[in-house]
Every structure is written in C-alpha cells, then in structure tokens.
Design a protein around this motif. Structure first.
Motif, PDB file in Angstrom:
ATOM      1  N   ALA A   1      52.214 -16.935 -28.128  1.00 41.67           N
ATOM      2  CA  ALA A   1      51.233 -17.721 -27.366  1.00 41.67           C
ATOM      3  C   ALA A   1      50.001 -18.003 -28.218  1.00 41.67           C
ATOM      4  O   ALA A   1      49.685 -17.240 -29.131  1.00 41.67           O
ATOM      5  CB  ALA A   1      50.807 -16.946 -26.128  1.00 41.67           C
ATOM      6  N   TRP A   2      49.337 -19.081 -27.931  1.00 42.02           N
ATOM      7  CA  TRP A   2      48.069 -19.352 -28.608  1.00 42.02           C
ATOM      8  C   TRP A   2      47.115 -20.082 -27.669  1.00 42.02           C
ATOM      9  O   TRP A   2      47.544 -20.691 -26.684  1.00 42.02           O
ATOM     10  CB  TRP A   2      48.269 -20.152 -29.889  1.00 42.02           C
ATOM     11  N   GLN A   3      45.841 -19.976 -27.976  1.00 43.22           N
ATOM     12  CA  GLN A   3      44.792 -20.652 -27.209  1.00 43.22           C
ATOM     13  C   GLN A   3      43.815 -21.301 -28.176  1.00 43.22           C
ATOM     14  O   GLN A   3      43.477 -20.705 -29.199  1.00 43.22           O
ATOM     15  CB  GLN A   3      43.975 -19.652 -26.394  1.00 43.22           C
ATOM     16  N   LEU A   4      43.362 -22.472 -27.834  1.00 42.57           N
ATOM     17  CA  LEU A   4      42.335 -23.140 -28.638  1.00 42.57           C
ATOM     18  C   LEU A   4      41.272 -23.629 -27.670  1.00 42.57           C
ATOM     19  O   LEU A   4      41.595 -24.332 -26.702  1.00 42.57           O
ATOM     20  CB  LEU A   4      42.955 -24.327 -29.391  1.00 42.57           C
ATOM     21  N   GLY A   5      40.030 -23.257 -27.914  1.00 43.18           N
ATOM     22  CA  GLY A   5      39.028 -23.637 -26.928  1.00 43.18           C
ATOM     23  C   GLY A   5      37.626 -23.768 -27.482  1.00 43.18           C
ATOM     24  O   GLY A   5      37.370 -23.519 -28.663  1.00 43.18           O
ATOM     25  N   VAL A   6      36.738 -24.179 -26.589  1.00 46.00           N
ATOM     26  CA  VAL A   6      35.310 -24.227 -26.913  1.00 46.00           C
ATOM     27  C   VAL A   6      34.573 -23.429 -25.843  1.00 46.00           C
ATOM     28  O   VAL A   6      35.036 -23.336 -24.707  1.00 46.00           O
ATOM     29  CB  VAL A   6      34.755 -25.668 -26.942  1.00 46.00           C
ATOM     30  N   GLY A   7      33.449 -22.879 -26.225  1.00 49.93           N
ATOM     31  CA  GLY A   7      32.698 -22.097 -25.259  1.00 49.93           C
ATOM     32  C   GLY A   7      31.298 -21.821 -25.764  1.00 49.93           C
ATOM     33  O   GLY A   7      30.863 -22.383 -26.787  1.00 49.93           O
ATOM     34  N   ALA A   8      30.602 -20.972 -25.043  1.00 52.75           N
ATOM     35  CA  ALA A   8      29.239 -20.641 -25.466  1.00 52.75           C
ATOM     36  C   ALA A   8      28.824 -19.291 -24.888  1.00 52.75           C
ATOM     37  O   ALA A   8      29.238 -18.922 -23.786  1.00 52.75           O
ATOM     38  CB  ALA A   8      28.274 -21.717 -24.990  1.00 52.75           C
ATOM     39  N   TYR A   9      28.043 -18.569 -25.673  1.00 49.14           N
ATOM     40  CA  TYR A   9      27.359 -17.384 -25.175  1.00 49.14           C
ATOM     41  C   TYR A   9      25.937 -17.800 -24.819  1.00 49.14           C
ATOM     42  O   TYR A   9      25.322 -18.576 -25.549  1.00 49.14           O
ATOM     43  CB  TYR A   9      27.259 -16.301 -26.253  1.00 49.14           C
ATOM     44  N   VAL A  10      25.445 -17.276 -23.733  1.00 47.09           N
ATOM     45  CA  VAL A  10      24.029 -17.438 -23.422  1.00 47.09           C
ATOM     46  C   VAL A  10      23.448 -16.033 -23.374  1.00 47.09           C
ATOM     47  O   VAL A  10      23.824 -15.225 -22.516  1.00 47.09           O
ATOM     48  CB  VAL A  10      23.819 -18.159 -22.079  1.00 47.09           C
ATOM     49  N   HIS A  11      22.583 -15.739 -24.328  1.00 46.41           N
ATOM     50  CA  HIS A  11      22.036 -14.388 -24.427  1.00 46.41           C
ATOM     51  C   HIS A  11      21.019 -14.129 -23.322  1.00 46.41           C
ATOM     52  O   HIS A  11      20.052 -14.872 -23.169  1.00 46.41           O
ATOM     53  CB  HIS A  11      21.385 -14.180 -25.795  1.00 46.41           C
ATOM     54  N   LEU A  12      21.284 -13.076 -22.589  1.00 47.25           N
ATOM     55  CA  LEU A  12      20.335 -12.645 -21.562  1.00 47.25           C
ATOM     56  C   LEU A  12      19.341 -11.661 -22.165  1.00 47.25           C
ATOM     57  O   LEU A  12      18.218 -11.504 -21.683  1.00 47.25           O
ATOM     58  CB  LEU A  12      21.084 -11.979 -20.414  1.00 47.25           C
ATOM     59  N   SER A  13      19.790 -10.977 -23.163  1.00 43.42           N
ATOM     60  CA  SER A  13      18.926 -10.041 -23.880  1.00 43.42           C
ATOM     61  C   SER A  13      19.490  -9.929 -25.278  1.00 43.42           C
ATOM     62  O   SER A  13      20.433 -10.632 -25.648  1.00 43.42           O
ATOM     63  CB  SER A  13      18.932  -8.679 -23.183  1.00 43.42           C
ATOM     64  N   ARG A  14      18.924  -9.015 -26.023  1.00 40.81           N
ATOM     65  CA  ARG A  14      19.395  -8.820 -27.390  1.00 40.81           C
ATOM     66  C   ARG A  14      20.869  -8.408 -27.387  1.00 40.81           C
ATOM     67  O   ARG A  14      21.639  -8.786 -28.264  1.00 40.81           O
ATOM     68  CB  ARG A  14      18.536  -7.741 -28.053  1.00 40.81           C
ATOM     69  N   ASN A  15      21.262  -7.639 -26.384  1.00 44.52           N
ATOM     70  CA  ASN A  15      22.616  -7.099 -26.359  1.00 44.52           C
ATOM     71  C   ASN A  15      23.565  -7.812 -25.401  1.00 44.52           C
ATOM     72  O   ASN A  15      24.743  -7.926 -25.675  1.00 44.52           O
ATOM     73  CB  ASN A  15      22.585  -5.610 -25.979  1.00 44.52           C
ATOM     74  N   PHE A  16      23.043  -8.263 -24.283  1.00 46.10           N
ATOM     75  CA  PHE A  16      23.915  -8.860 -23.274  1.00 46.10           C
ATOM     76  C   PHE A  16      23.956 -10.383 -23.383  1.00 46.10           C
ATOM     77  O   PHE A  16      22.939 -11.024 -23.655  1.00 46.10           O
ATOM     78  CB  PHE A  16      23.425  -8.495 -21.863  1.00 46.10           C
ATOM     79  N   ALA A  17      25.147 -10.916 -23.138  1.00 44.98           N
ATOM     80  CA  ALA A  17      25.282 -12.375 -23.103  1.00 44.98           C
ATOM     81  C   ALA A  17      26.337 -12.761 -22.068  1.00 44.98           C
ATOM     82  O   ALA A  17      27.307 -12.035 -21.856  1.00 44.98           O
ATOM     83  CB  ALA A  17      25.681 -12.908 -24.463  1.00 44.98           C
ATOM     84  N   VAL A  18      26.100 -13.902 -21.452  1.00 43.05           N
ATOM     85  CA  VAL A  18      27.103 -14.457 -20.551  1.00 43.05           C
ATOM     86  C   VAL A  18      27.976 -15.397 -21.378  1.00 43.05           C
ATOM     87  O   VAL A  18      27.483 -16.103 -22.259  1.00 43.05           O
ATOM     88  CB  VAL A  18      26.424 -15.251 -19.409  1.00 43.05           C
ATOM     89  N   ASN A  19      29.259 -15.370 -21.116  1.00 48.39           N
ATOM     90  CA  ASN A  19      30.179 -16.170 -21.921  1.00 48.39           C
ATOM     91  C   ASN A  19      31.027 -17.070 -21.028  1.00 48.39           C
ATOM     92  O   ASN A  19      31.554 -16.624 -20.006  1.00 48.39           O
ATOM     93  CB  ASN A  19      31.090 -15.216 -22.715  1.00 48.39           C
ATOM     94  N   THR A  20      31.141 -18.328 -21.426  1.00 56.60           N
ATOM     95  CA  THR A  20      32.060 -19.232 -20.715  1.00 56.60           C
ATOM     96  C   THR A  20      32.925 -19.948 -21.740  1.00 56.60           C
ATOM     97  O   THR A  20      32.447 -20.299 -22.831  1.00 56.60           O
ATOM     98  CB  THR A  20      31.308 -20.303 -19.908  1.00 56.60           C
TER      99      THR A  20
END
Lengths: 555, 200
Positions: B152-171
């Motif tokens: 199986a393989w996946q190819l995609g685009v996304g982004a992290y949005v940093h909430l803090s230095r350590n935490f980020a939301v990812n889509t």
C-alpha cells in the motif's frame, strides 16, 4: 508496446543529436568564451563526499615545487595546461592550498602568473561555482516534465499507438482503479523502463541534489507517467522497474560521466570528453550546456579521480540446453564476450557514501540469447563490523540489478542485497574474500510454462527472497580461484496463479594471470530451475550446465 | 461518524485551550519561540490521528468508507525532511451492511517534505508499506477467513499548525492505493486530523 519502446528510443536519439550538435559549437568556443552557453551566477564548488575526495595536497605541493624549480626566469612563458594538469590540481580547494603554499614561500600573489598561465588563472579560479553546488528545484522539475513530455508527444502526434490518448477521463479512471501488471515484453520491462527512470533520477541528481534526495524524483516521475502519461491503468511492475532500476542506473551513469568529462582540457579532447559524458548521461550533458560548464575550463571535482578497473574477456562456451550430456545433441558452442567494471577502491571506499563502490558486469554471446547476463551491485550503506585492514568484516546494503537468460530460465529484476563480507589475508598480497548475502527481490520476472497474457507476455511477476554465497582467492586484481552460488525464489503475483519458482546458479572459475594485464580462465557453471504450479498443471524442472574458456584483459 | 468527529474536535479544542492557558508560565507561545529555525532541526515526534477514507472504483461498489485510528513515530532530521513509521487500526463497512466488513492494520514507513513557516508547517507526504487485511467475506461475497498482506502507499499534502513549541495540530488529505484484488484495488481519498507532539 512496440510503439512505446520505439518512442523512448527516438526520444533518446533526438536528445543525443541535439546535444551533440550544440556541444560541438559550444565546446569549440572553449578557448574564447568565458560565459559559456548562458550566463550563470557563480556558485561555490561542490565536492561530492566520496572515495575521490582523498587528500592530494602533499602530492600537489610536491609537484608545484618541482614546477617552480623547472621554471627559469627566461622561460617565464606561461605554463601550459598540460604542465599544470601534472600538478594534480583537481578542484578549487586544492588551488587555494597551492596559493597558500606559494604565498608562504614569500612569493607575491601576482607572481602566480609565473607558474600559471593567464588563461588558466582566469578560468580556474577559486570562485568558480559549479552548477551542482546549489539545489535547483525549478530546473529539476522542468527537466522532469520535458523528459515525460517528449516521448508522450511523439507517441500522441506522430506514432499514434493509442496509449498516449490521455485526458481527464483516463486520469480519473486510473486514479479510481489503481495498479495492475502490464504485458510488455521481457526486454522492454527490464531495459527500456530502467533507462527512463535513470533520466528522471538525473533530472535532480545533476541539479544539485544528492543521491537520496534524487531517489524520490525517480519514483515520482514514474508515478506521474503511469497515472497520467498512458491511457492504460498504472502498471505496478513498471513503477518498480523504472524507479528502482532507474536510480540504480542513474547513479552509475552520473558517476561514470563524471569520470570521462575532463574540465581542464580543450579542443578535440574536450569535445570528445563532453560527447562521451553526454552519451552516458544526457541530462547531465544538457545541464552542462545550459550552465556553460561544457565550454569552460575549470577544475574537476573529486569524482573525476575515483579509481576504476575495467576487465574485458572473450572466449567460447559450450551450453547444454537440456540434460547434462556435454556430447549430446542439445549442446551448442557459442562465442562470448563480456566486461566487468569495478568502480571505487575496494579496500577503502566510503561506507556512508552511496555508490562509492559499485560493480557492473555482463556477457553477450552469438547464441540464441544474445545478452546472457547483466548484473550490477551498488553500495547504499555499509557498516564496519570489526577486524583490522588485513582481516576485516563489513556488512553492506546494496541495490542490485539482475538479468539472466539461459536455457533453464529467464530472470530479471531489481533487488536489495545485504552482504556480510569477510576478508582474510593469506599472504602479503593474496587474501581470501567471502560473501554471505541475502536478497530481497522487489520485482522479479521469470519464465513460466503456463501463462500467456493478452499482450503476449509469457513470464511471471513477483517478489521473493534470495541467497548469495561466494568465495575467492584474490590479490585484488585477479581472482585466481572463485566459487559462487546464488538462488532466488519468485512468489508469483501476476501470471501463473499460485506458482513458485526456484532459480539457481552455481559457478566455479579459475584464472591464470599471464602478466599484469592478461590472463586466461576456465569456468564451469550450472543453471537450474524448479517451478511449482497449481494443479492440474505439472511442475517443471530444467537444468543447463555450461563450460567456458576465455582470455581476460585488464584495461 | 459525526459523533466521532465531534469528540475529536472537542479533544483538540480542549488540548489547545489548555496549552494557550498555560502560555505565561511556559513562555513558548510566541511565533518566534515556536520556530525551531536556525538552531537544531532535529527532533523526535509522536502523532495520533483519526482518518476517514472514501473509497473509489470497483472496491467502493462492495465496500463502504473506512475509519482509522493511527499512531506515528518519527524524526524531523533536517530543515525539510521527516521520516516516520505509522500503524493503527482501520475498519471498513460493507456497503449494504448485510455482511461483516473487513479490518486492517497498516504498517507504513514514509517521509514528509515540509516547509517551516513558523506556526504553520505545510508538507508533502509519502508513505508506503503493507496493509494486513482481515476479512470474513471476500470481494465477491464468498465466505472466507482470509488474512491478506498487501502493498500500500499514500501520497498527500497537509500541514501542522503549532499550538506551542511542542504541540501541533495536523491535517492531511491523501490519495491511498493498496493492492486488494487486481480488478478491485483498494483506492481512495483519505482525510486525516490529529495532534502531534515534538520532543524538544
């Protein structure tokens, strides 16, 4: 499918012809032009870390010192390039070292002219910036697009085979339906596709990206082609063969092209050096044209100096096409020639640098299968496990290309190979070298008796494991005695349903050197295959022994 | 389905709210501080993700959508590159809900090519590996008890949005393709959201 392979060949031919003619006019201007084909910004020198980056400074200083002593005031005339090349100068860092050396000898910087010609000083300066010293994403992507577009456009508008009639409907259909295995013939899948993958890889490799960064371009380029360049569903075997064998071939052509192009020469010598380089690696040749490097005198990079050994052999073989009777009716006698290219110093290659050591060898015969074998091993990464220089153990991970045709079976495909190598000194120069390796065949293709596809495909596809055992007594130049066994298992994914193929090759070889450059040899080998099929198809076993007598020369 | 999305959204909001609320103490919320540029790019990261896959083609005619929970562990090791391993559990419903669906454990390795723009970190992602598929009925409705291992393989685009230095939301939005049956490959578009923790 014939049309597809022809389109690739015509594309390659067109690229070569255009580059050849442009290069002739460009390289002919070598002595006069300082701007090259186009003006480019100056960049800093990039040295590819590798076996060729060894320290030459001591030799260079010594040679420059000799040059100084041999340069009288009367013969102030500028040193010829030939003389300067004898100093061993290969890159701008080394030139800087020499300048420091001259300065330290209380010689003013201006008086460098006494030792270096004006032309040389003008062209070979420490500010020379190489095209590849900067990552050029835009150029790489454009070149990749052109490499995709040319064969597609040729097929669509000139040869019109049908598979090039793509559009939104075929693209969406391919996205929805995903992979299949195609019906191309054995040679197209094992040769034409890897060559195209090599071009994708080099669109990045010759634009400043290192080996690992260029690998995704081979995979991405092939993926784009499979989904959007052809009307048919994307072919999984094409993707693997194009990408994996493509980056394997691509890095080899990149390195060999760097060996043959000598940036410090001029005139016909330079023209031929550029032509050979461009034939080996058309994308690099194209970039040398647009950057002007093809027409400028400038230092060579470290890859120019990597040691290479090339052996050529010729002789005859007797092949038993079925059974084991060398005097029977099924025996044929054939002429055979081959080569063996060993890149890098086997004793001191850089284990961290991909392809700092690789080996390619092959044979052709005048029998029914013209190309009887073609193999390559390229280092990806290595680890020194222990021991000293004379008795050492290393583990290396390699990418291999395998192609064999013989009366017992056909086999082709890329594989990963992990090898544990032991070296034990037997004498002052002679040592015993032993390899124990495990293959992971990524996409093997091999003979079958019971599958005939709609497009005429008559072989099975599948991955599988393999094993390599080899040992030789050698002095590093000649393998006096060697023995080898390699076996592959192919678990069929496409073709004869639920079948398995076990492929074997055992070999013993003796070489007697006559002098430093010539030797004679004798080789005995056997190929055999055991194929197991789903009932009611009967299983098949085939064996083909072979004896070979040959002359071998080291170039 | 809606409930699941709602629960995940609530978790994400609560985590982000808590992090913002703590910002005066930890002092890592400013744009400047959360940018790792210029120092050490290297950091390990752990990511938890929920995803929904809308399948395509012949596969979709038998099987409905999939829902997955995955965990990824990897390393951001230079200015643009990340490598990671991803696994989890995925459940696919049978389209007409008359038979059992299938379940799947993905074992994927891959990389992301990202652009660090401060709090916002877009990327391209590629992963590949194997799906271990467990099914009680095959694609043709025959009862079976198969365990299939498919590439199986996946190819995609996304982004992290940093909430803090350590935490980020990812889509991430990605195209998935896995072998299943040659005339019914498991293709589809995958929509994923999750939270990542960077160890630095």
């Amino acid at each position: 499918m014939i049309y597809k392979s022809s389109a690739l060949q015509i594309t390659t031919l067109l690229i070569v012809v255009v580059m050849f003619t442009t290069m002739l006019s460009s390289a002919a201007e070598c002595g006069n032009s300082h701007e090259g084909f186009f003006k480019i910004p100056k960049l800093v020198l990039k040295e590819d870390k590798g076996i060729g980056s060894r320290d030459y400074s001591i030799d260079i200083r010594s040679n420059v010192q000799t040059l100084k002593f041999n340069t009288s005031t009367d013969s102030y005339s500028k040193r010829s390039l030939t003389d300067l090349n004898k100093t061993g100068l290969r890159n701008s860092n080394q030139l800087s070292e020499v300048n420091e050396f001259l300065k330290s000898d209380n010689i003013s910087e201006n008086s460098r002219a006494r030792y270096f010609s004006d032309k040389y000083l003008k062209d070979v300066n420490s500010d020379f910036k190489y095209w590849e010293s900067e990552k050029r994403f835009g150029t790489a992507v454009w070149e990749l697009a052109i490499i995709e577009f040319i064969p597609w456009a040729l097929s669509k508008y000139i040869m019109k085979p049908g598979w090039a009639n793509v559009g939104f409907q075929s693209w969406w259909s391919n996205i929805q339906n995903g992979w299949e295995y195609d019906g191309d013939n054995f040679l197209t899948n094992n040769f034409a596709h890897p060559y195209h993958g090599n071009l994708y890889f080099n669109s990045a490799r010759t634009n400043g990206y290192n080996f690992w960064e260029s690998v995704p371009f081979a995979f991405g380029g092939s993926l784009l082609w499979e989904y959007f360049g052809e009307y048919y569903r994307p072919s999984f075997n094409d993707w693997i063969n194009t990408s994996v064998s493509g980056f394997n071939l691509g890095e080899m052509t990149y390195r060999v092209a760097n060996l043959v192009t000598d940036n410090t020469t001029r005139g016909s010598q330079r023209v031929w050096s550029e032509i050979w380089g461009a034939l080996l690696n058309p994308v690099r040749g194209f970039n040398r044209l647009i950057s002007g490097e093809a027409s400028k005198v400038h230092p060579n990079i470290a890859l120019y100096d990597v040691p290479v050994r090339l052996y050529v052999d010729g002789g005859m073989r007797r092949v038993v096409k079925s059974g084991s009777d060398f005097a029977g009716d099924s025996v044929s006698t054939e002429g055979m020639v081959g080569f063996n290219l060993i890149y890098g110093n086997e004793n001191s290659f850089d284990l961290d640098q991909p392809f700092s050591r690789f080996r390619v060898w092959g044979h052709i015969s005048n029998g029914s299968s013209k190309l009887t074998e073609l193999f390559s091993y390229g280092l990806l990464k290595g680890w020194k496990l222990g021991g000293k220089e004379k008795n050492k153990q290393v583990f290396t991970l390699n990418i291999t290309y395998n192609f064999m045709t013989n009366p017992a079976f056909e086999f082709g495909g890329p594989a990963l190979l992990g090898v544990f190598t032991l070296k034990n000194m037997l004498g002052e120069k002679t040592f015993l070298k032993s390899d124990l390796g495990l293959y992971a065949v990524l996409m093997g293709s091999t003979s079958t008796e019971y599958f005939y596809g709609e497009d005429g495909r008559d072989y099975d596809f599948g991955p599988g494991p393999g094993i390599l055992l080899s040992t030789s007594i050698t002095d590093g130049t000649w393998n006096y005695v060697s023995a080898m066994y390699q076996g592959f298992t192919i678990l069929t994914m496409s073709g004869s349903p639920d079948s398995k193929h076990y492929l074997h090759n055992a070999l013993a070889s003796f070489t007697l050197p006559i002098n430093n450059y010539f030797g004679i040899g004798l080789e005995a080998s056997v190929f055999w295959r055991n194929s197991f099929y789903k009932d009611p198809d009967p299983d098949v076993s085939r064996t083909s022994p072979m004896g070979r007598l040959f002359f071998i020369t080291k170039l | 389905m809606k409930n699941t999305i709602l629960i995940i959204s609530l978790i994400l909001f609560s985590v982000s709210g808590q992090t913002f609320a703590e910002s005066p103490k930890i002092g890592t919320l400013s744009f400047k501080d959360s940018k790792p540029a210029g120092k050490d790019w290297s950091s390990l990261f752990l990511e938890v993700e929920y995803s929904y896959t809308r399948h395509l083609g012949e596969y979709e005619k038998v099987w409905g959508s999939s829902q997955s929970g995955t965990i990824a562990f990897g390393k951001k090791y230079s200015k643009h590159y990340m490598l990671y391993f991803k696994t989890g559990y995925s459940q696919t419903a049978e389209w007409e809900n008359t038979r059992d669906g299938n379940s799947m454990i993905p074992l994927l390795v891959g990389g992301k090519y990202y652009f660090d723009l401060g709090t916002f970190m877009p990327y391209f992602a590629f992963t590949n590996g194997f799906n271990v598929i467990s099914q009680k009925y095959d694609n043709f409705g025959n009862q079976t008890d198969d365990i299939l291992v498919k590439y199986a393989w996946q190819l995609g685009v996304g982004a992290y949005v940093h909430l803090s230095r350590n935490f980020a939301v990812n889509t991430t939005v990605s195209y998935n393709s896995s072998f299943y049956y040659i005339d019914a490959q498991m293709t589809g578009f995958n929509y994923a959201g999750g939270i990542a923790y960077f160890f630095r």
